[in-house]
Motif scaffolding. Structure first.
Motif, PDB file in Angstrom:
ATOM      1  N   CYS A 369       5.738   6.042   3.268  1.00  0.00           N
ATOM      2  CA  CYS A 369       5.865   4.864   2.330  1.00  0.00           C
ATOM      3  C   CYS A 369       4.633   4.610   2.146  1.00  0.00           C
ATOM      4  CB  CYS A 369       6.394   3.787   3.102  1.00  0.00           C
ATOM      5  SG  CYS A 369       8.172   3.811   3.858  1.00  0.00           S
ATOM      6  N   ALA A 370       4.211   4.661   0.613  1.00  0.00           N
ATOM      7  CA  ALA A 370       2.848   4.706   0.340  1.00  0.00           C
ATOM      8  C   ALA A 370       2.801   3.422  -0.895  1.00  0.00           C
ATOM      9  CB  ALA A 370       2.207   6.190  -0.572  1.00  0.00           C
ATOM     10  N   PHE A 387       8.613   7.036  -0.228  1.00  0.00           N
ATOM     11  CA  PHE A 387       8.657   5.787  -0.799  1.00  0.00           C
ATOM     12  C   PHE A 387       7.520   5.177  -1.277  1.00  0.00           C
ATOM     13  CE2 PHE A 387      11.884   6.960   2.390  1.00  0.00           C
ATOM     14  CZ  PHE A 387      12.999   6.901   1.809  1.00  0.00           C
ATOM     15  N   ILE A 388       7.700   4.643  -2.563  1.00  0.00           N
ATOM     16  CA  ILE A 388       6.476   3.788  -3.032  1.00  0.00           C
ATOM     17  C   ILE A 388       6.946   2.404  -3.001  1.00  0.00           C
ATOM     18  CG2 ILE A 388       5.132   3.402  -5.270  1.00  0.00           C
ATOM     19  CD1 ILE A 388       5.599   6.361  -5.950  1.00  0.00           C
ATOM     20  N   PHE A 389       6.060   1.591  -2.609  1.00  0.00           N
ATOM     21  CA  PHE A 389       6.118   0.003  -2.362  1.00  0.00           C
ATOM     22  C   PHE A 389       4.963  -0.650  -3.043  1.00  0.00           C
ATOM     23  CE2 PHE A 389       4.044   1.377   1.346  1.00  0.00           C
ATOM     24  CZ  PHE A 389       2.913   0.299   1.546  1.00  0.00           C
ATOM     25  N   ARG A 390       5.413  -1.755  -3.559  1.00  0.00           N
ATOM     26  CA  ARG A 390       4.471  -2.901  -4.466  1.00  0.00           C
ATOM     27  C   ARG A 390       4.095  -3.808  -3.557  1.00  0.00           C
ATOM     28  NH1 ARG A 390       8.120  -1.165  -8.334  1.00  0.00           N
ATOM     29  NH2 ARG A 390       9.451  -2.700  -7.842  1.00  0.00           N
ATOM     30  N   ASP A 391       4.672  -4.223  -2.605  1.00  0.00           N
ATOM     31  CA  ASP A 391       4.478  -5.469  -1.853  1.00  0.00           C
ATOM     32  C   ASP A 391       4.859  -5.380  -0.641  1.00  0.00           C
ATOM     33  OD1 ASP A 391       7.113  -6.335  -1.802  1.00  0.00           O
ATOM     34  OD2 ASP A 391       6.718  -7.312  -3.743  1.00  0.00           O
ATOM     35  N   HIS A 392       4.666  -6.453   0.415  1.00  0.00           N
ATOM     36  CA  HIS A 392       5.268  -6.187   1.864  1.00  0.00           C
ATOM     37  C   HIS A 392       6.721  -6.277   1.935  1.00  0.00           C
ATOM     38  CE1 HIS A 392       5.302 -10.495   1.605  1.00  0.00           C
ATOM     39  NE2 HIS A 392       6.110 -10.436   2.622  1.00  0.00           N
ATOM     40  N   GLN A 393       7.457  -6.885   0.909  1.00  0.00           N
ATOM     41  CA  GLN A 393       8.670  -7.029   1.165  1.00  0.00           C
ATOM     42  C   GLN A 393       9.498  -5.615   0.897  1.00  0.00           C
ATOM     43  OE1 GLN A 393      10.299  -9.837   2.412  1.00  0.00           O
ATOM     44  NE2 GLN A 393      12.000  -8.367   2.525  1.00  0.00           N
TER      45      GLN A 393
END
Length: 445
Positions: A369-370, A387-393
């Motif tokens: 997860c990056a 996976f790519i995430f934009r925020d902590h949620q």
């Protein structure tokens, strides 16, 4: 009768800790294996790779660290720059004239300046390996500082005068050509690729690693005494058991392992991971039959480690355990290969570099997860190899989704098989082959 290729002199400069500069160490190792005699200059605060230490073709020149002085920041910065410049120049004068100097950037000041002036006088080539931009790192904490503007001017001026350049992404190559006016040289994209030690490992190797780590980390030990002394079991960890016949298997009831590697610097926001772990704790506590205990390993050293250690120690987590060990060189690749999911919080101060830690995780067969930034998709393909995430949620949702009914969630089987297929494709091209194809021709020009 074939003629032996003549050994040529090369110099590699890292104005940082050699042992924590893996890409430059890989350069040195590859050069030494391809008919170059290498003078490797930098600070030796961590142990370099064994292949480098033992190579007859490599000479490591340790720079003296700047002494701790009680001075105002601006004076300390000026004195440190002069100290580093003199130390580097004296070392360069002491070595045999190299065909080229390969200089890591950042930091540009004073490494690139000194290297350029030396090359000008010695008629050697200057090759810059662009990992990121010095000015963008400085701008994280002091965006309006005159030092930031000066650093940008230095990088633009000397970067344009290098004979050749390597960079870590296509986005950086385009930026170097469009905005940094590289007139006299050109930029070649040399992607980071995993060396051979980062690979998938067997269950037996995982078991032996867990046994060894269990000597110092409680989370790797058997969950209960009964598990450890079961009748047919001769060795046990929190994750594996070994029977009298030597068979090793993973436990269905084992904890999940989440791993992140960091230098504990301002370009990684660990509050994102802490918030995601808070969320996992709540969900796992509400649904204990569907979520395993989560062992989170965060490796590395750096200035912000103590701050986040105190935050984590204050957490009353029951389903989440966090450990921050410093691992030996041989154990780190094996722990990546023994983990279930990786997390990368590096967001790139310039938006143009890629985290090597993800390359290592992919080389070990570990999905990641990056955090999202401009060019991350040159490495991490969402729902293909990670996976790519934009925020902590979003990070929390990805962790919760991945570990639901772990390790036997049938609904995730197709997703995991698809990710492993893409990771195997990534593993097929290693540093050595990629370096020979892309970098070696430039060094031999």
């Amino acid at each position: 009768m074939s003629l032996e290729r003549k050994v040529q002199n090369a110099c590699v400069i890292v104005l940082g800790d050699i042992g924590r500069s893996p890409r430059m160490q890989y350069h040195v190792k590859s050069l030494s294996e391809n008919d170059f005699s290498v003078d490797f200059i930098g600070y030796v605060q961590s142990t370099p790779l064994e292949e480098i230490r033992r190579s007859p073709n490599v000479r490591i020149h340790a720079l003296n660290p700047f002494p701790e002085l009680e001075l105002p920041n601006i004076l300390k910065y000026l004195f440190k720059t002069v100290w580093q410049a003199l130390g580097l120049l004296i070392t360069l004068i002491s070595i045999q004239k190299p065909k080229f100097i390969l200089c890591q950037n950042p930091p540009a000041i004073p490494a690139v300046i000194v290297a350029y002036l030396y090359c000008l006088l010695a008629r050697s080539k200057l090759i810059i390996d662009w990992h990121n931009y010095t000015y963008s790192i400085l701008a994280i904490e002091s965006p309006n500082s005159p030092v930031v503007r000066f650093a940008k001017q230095i990088e633009a001026f000397f970067g344009a005068r290098a004979t050749n350049s390597f960079c870590v992404t296509k986005a950086m190559k385009e930026n170097l050509q469009a905005e940094w006016n590289i007139r006299y040289g050109f930029a070649t994209v040399l992607y980071d690729r995993p060396p051979q030690q980062f690979q998938s490992i067997s269950v037996v190797e995982k078991h032996n690693l867990f046994l060894r780590l269990g000597e110092s980390i409680a989370a790797f030990r058997p969950a209960s005494a009964s598990q450890a002394v079961a009748e047919e079991i001769i060795e046990s960890t929190a994750f594996t058991v070994k029977d009298r016949n030597g068979n090793v298997k993973l436990l269905d009831s084992r904890p999940a392992v989440l791993i992140s590697s960091t230098s504990w610097t301002p370009d990684e926001d660990f509050s994102l991971l802490i918030s995601a772990l808070d969320h996992y704790e709540r969900v796992a506590t509400e649904q204990p039959l569907h979520y395993p205990r989560l062992v989170c390993i965060i490796t590395g050293k750096g200035p912000l480690k103590e701050k986040f250690s105190k935050i984590i120690e204050s957490k009353p987590w029951q389903k989440v355990t966090v450990h921050m060990p410093w691992l030996e060189n041989e154990d780190y690749p094996k722990l990546l290969a023994s983990s279930d999911l990786g997390v990368c919080l590096h967001y790139s101060s310039s938006g143009l570099d890629l985290p090597m830690k993800v390359v290592d995780m992919f080389g070990s067969g570990l999905p990641v997860c990056a955090v999202d930034f401009d060019c991350i998709e040159e490495l991490v393909k969402h729902e293909q190899n990670g996976f790519i995430f934009r925020d902590h949620q979003e990070l929390a949702d990805q962790i919760v989704h991945w570990f639901y009914d772990f390790p036997n969630n049938i609904a995730l089987s197709n997703t995991k098989q698809n990710i492993q297929k893409h990771l195997k494709e990534f593993q097929s091209l290693r540093w050595t082959e990629n370096w020979k194809n892309v970098a070696l021709p430039i060094f031999r020009e």
